[in-house]
Motif scaffolding. Structure first.
Motif, PDB file in Angstrom:
ATOM      1  N   PRO A   2      23.823  17.289  41.735  1.00 40.49           N
ATOM      2  CA  PRO A   2      24.283  15.980  42.223  1.00 40.49           C
ATOM      3  C   PRO A   2      23.238  14.880  42.112  1.00 40.49           C
ATOM      4  O   PRO A   2      23.591  13.697  42.049  1.00 40.49           O
ATOM      5  N   GLU A   3      21.962  15.237  42.091  1.00 41.82           N
ATOM      6  CA  GLU A   3      20.921  14.208  42.011  1.00 41.82           C
ATOM      7  C   GLU A   3      20.710  13.691  40.589  1.00 41.82           C
ATOM      8  O   GLU A   3      19.969  12.735  40.369  1.00 41.82           O
ATOM      9  N   SER A   4      21.367  14.294  39.612  1.00 43.07           N
ATOM     10  CA  SER A   4      21.224  13.873  38.221  1.00 43.07           C
ATOM     11  C   SER A   4      22.112  12.659  37.937  1.00 43.07           C
ATOM     12  O   SER A   4      22.927  12.250  38.766  1.00 43.07           O
ATOM     13  N   ARG A   5      21.945  12.080  36.751  1.00 36.45           N
ATOM     14  CA  ARG A   5      22.783  10.969  36.333  1.00 36.45           C
ATOM     15  C   ARG A   5      24.252  11.390  36.344  1.00 36.45           C
ATOM     16  O   ARG A   5      24.588  12.507  35.944  1.00 36.45           O
ATOM     17  N   THR A   6      25.107  10.507  36.763  1.00 36.75           N
ATOM     18  CA  THR A   6      26.525  10.821  36.916  1.00 36.75           C
ATOM     19  C   THR A   6      27.303  10.558  35.630  1.00 36.75           C
ATOM     20  O   THR A   6      27.122   9.523  34.980  1.00 36.75           O
ATOM     21  N   ALA A   7      28.178  11.494  35.300  1.00 35.03           N
ATOM     22  CA  ALA A   7      29.147  11.307  34.217  1.00 35.03           C
ATOM     23  C   ALA A   7      30.538  11.475  34.810  1.00 35.03           C
ATOM     24  O   ALA A   7      30.866  12.534  35.368  1.00 35.03           O
ATOM     25  N   LEU A   8      31.339  10.427  34.733  1.00 37.89           N
ATOM     26  CA  LEU A   8      32.735  10.492  35.172  1.00 37.89           C
ATOM     27  C   LEU A   8      33.584  10.824  33.955  1.00 37.89           C
ATOM     28  O   LEU A   8      33.648  10.049  32.999  1.00 37.89           O
ATOM     29  N   VAL A   9      34.224  11.983  33.972  1.00 38.18           N
ATOM     30  CA  VAL A   9      35.007  12.473  32.846  1.00 38.18           C
ATOM     31  C   VAL A   9      36.489  12.276  33.176  1.00 38.18           C
ATOM     32  O   VAL A   9      36.977  12.769  34.197  1.00 38.18           O
ATOM     33  N   LEU A  10      37.178  11.559  32.310  1.00 39.11           N
ATOM     34  CA  LEU A  10      38.541  11.125  32.580  1.00 39.11           C
ATOM     35  C   LEU A  10      39.514  11.821  31.631  1.00 39.11           C
ATOM     36  O   LEU A  10      39.421  11.669  30.415  1.00 39.11           O
ATOM     37  N   HIS A  11      40.438  12.564  32.195  1.00 39.58           N
ATOM     38  CA  HIS A  11      41.354  13.366  31.377  1.00 39.58           C
ATOM     39  C   HIS A  11      42.520  12.549  30.864  1.00 39.58           C
ATOM     40  O   HIS A  11      42.815  11.451  31.337  1.00 39.58           O
ATOM     41  N   GLY A  12      43.197  13.120  29.880  1.00 41.38           N
ATOM     42  CA  GLY A  12      44.399  12.518  29.317  1.00 41.38           C
ATOM     43  C   GLY A  12      45.648  13.171  29.853  1.00 41.38           C
ATOM     44  O   GLY A  12      45.645  13.792  30.923  1.00 41.38           O
ATOM     45  N   GLY A  13      46.744  13.057  29.079  1.00 42.18           N
ATOM     46  CA  GLY A  13      48.033  13.530  29.540  1.00 42.18           C
ATOM     47  C   GLY A  13      48.094  15.017  29.808  1.00 42.18           C
ATOM     48  O   GLY A  13      48.917  15.473  30.603  1.00 42.18           O
ATOM     49  N   GLY A  14      47.243  15.791  29.153  1.00 37.48           N
ATOM     50  CA  GLY A  14      47.250  17.238  29.348  1.00 37.48           C
ATOM     51  C   GLY A  14      46.619  17.702  30.638  1.00 37.48           C
ATOM     52  O   GLY A  14      46.636  18.897  30.938  1.00 37.48           O
ATOM     53  N   GLY A  15      46.063  16.782  31.407  1.00 35.42           N
ATOM     54  CA  GLY A  15      45.478  17.133  32.700  1.00 35.42           C
ATOM     55  C   GLY A  15      44.014  17.519  32.622  1.00 35.42           C
ATOM     56  O   GLY A  15      43.411  17.572  31.540  1.00 35.42           O
ATOM     57  N   PRO A  16      43.416  17.800  33.770  1.00 35.91           N
ATOM     58  CA  PRO A  16      41.967  18.023  33.831  1.00 35.91           C
ATOM     59  C   PRO A  16      41.469  19.230  33.050  1.00 35.91           C
ATOM     60  O   PRO A  16      40.320  19.247  32.608  1.00 35.91           O
ATOM     61  N   ARG A  17      42.327  20.219  32.836  1.00 33.82           N
ATOM     62  CA  ARG A  17      41.860  21.405  32.098  1.00 33.82           C
ATOM     63  C   ARG A  17      41.425  21.050  30.682  1.00 33.82           C
ATOM     64  O   ARG A  17      40.588  21.727  30.094  1.00 33.82           O
ATOM     65  N   THR A  18      41.997  19.970  30.119  1.00 41.02           N
ATOM     66  CA  THR A  18      41.655  19.602  28.747  1.00 41.02           C
ATOM     67  C   THR A  18      40.246  19.045  28.631  1.00 41.02           C
ATOM     68  O   THR A  18      39.704  18.990  27.530  1.00 41.02           O
ATOM     69  N   VAL A  19      39.659  18.599  29.738  1.00 39.13           N
ATOM     70  CA  VAL A  19      38.294  18.063  29.677  1.00 39.13           C
ATOM     71  C   VAL A  19      37.287  18.955  30.388  1.00 39.13           C
ATOM     72  O   VAL A  19      36.109  18.611  30.485  1.00 39.13           O
TER      73      VAL A  19
END
Length: 258
Positions: A17-34
């Motif tokens: 959690p103390e590292s740089r943050t990456a917000l990963v945003l999924h598409g229509g297939g839902g979070p499993r795809t990312v």
């Protein structure tokens, strides 16, 4: 109308959690795809992929009816968590959300320093003359695999094998996508607003994508000042699933510089 994200959205995350943050945003297939994106970035960043409201059985507020609203809600959440220099990485609709977030942030002093870089992976959202987004809602399972994958056999899932619960979730996901992204999955104002984006941006595209073609992707990259465009061979709409090594190489290169 501004909306607030539900507090209990499921999140896939990896990395300290103390590292740089990456917000990963999924598409229509839902979070499993990312999930593989989160796993890759977690080696050196705090990467997390929330489930967008209305996907995978979560509740969508009735007032959430656009990608612009969802982007604003994610920006607000990042501010509330006192984030800075966040990397936005989005796939398909997630790429659209990431670009919308960057465009909104560029016009609002509250977000100064919040976004550090953007990676758009085969993102929809723009209107490019002569390169329409495929009519996702008209495609059956076989047609979707043909349009979205370099190797359609890898992407085809026979809906006859779905449980009732899986079928209900898939149908609900489709309704949410139509409500938030619209049936055209595009915003006629987006391309013209990308000139305001002022952070390092990478546009990654599968060469075999027929949901949104590489020509479309190049037009999006051209609209963002200084953006890089990388085409991934032998990959379609989800290059991080079909050609992960080449996709990671492209992403890692820009993150090393931003």
């Amino acid at each position: 109308m501004r909306i607030a994200l539900p507090e209990d959205l499921p999140v896939i995350q990896a990395g300290p959690p103390e590292s740089r943050t990456a917000l990963v945003l999924h598409g229509g297939g839902g979070p499993r795809t990312v999930a593989p994106v989160v796993g890759h970035l977690g080696a050196r960043m705090h990467a997390f992929a929330p489930t967008h409201p209305g996907w995978d059985g979560t509740t969508r507020p009735d007032s959430l009816t656009s990608v612009a609203q969802l982007a604003a809600a994610y920006l607000t959440r990042l501010l509330e968590h006192k984030e800075h220099d966040v990397v936005l990485i989005g796939s398909s609709i997630g790429g659209w959300i990431a670009l919308e977030m960057a465009a909104q942030a560029a016009h609002d002093e509250r977000y100064a320093g919040l976004i550090g870089a953007v990676v758009d992976i085969d993102g929809v959202g723009a209107e490019v003359e002569g390169e329409p987004v495929a009519d996702f809602f008209a495609l059956d399972a076989r047609g979707l695999a043909e349009a979205a994958w370099h190797d359609p056999e890898r992407g085809y899932v026979d809906p006859a094998g779905f449980t009732d619960e899986q079928r209900a979730i898939q149908q609900a996901n489709g309704r949410t996508m139509a409500a938030v992204a619209g049936t055209s999955m595009s915003d006629p104002t987006l391309l013209g607003r990308l000139g305001a984006v002022n952070v390092p941006t990478l546009v990654v595209w599968g060469e075999s994508d027929r949901i949104v073609t590489p020509t479309y992707g190049r037009a999006v990259a051209h609209a963002v000042p200084g953006a890089q465009f990388v085409e991934i061979p032998e990959a379609g709409h989800l290059p991080h699933l079909e050609a992960p090594d080449a996709t990671w190489a492209a992403i890692d290169a820009i993150l090393a510089k931003s």
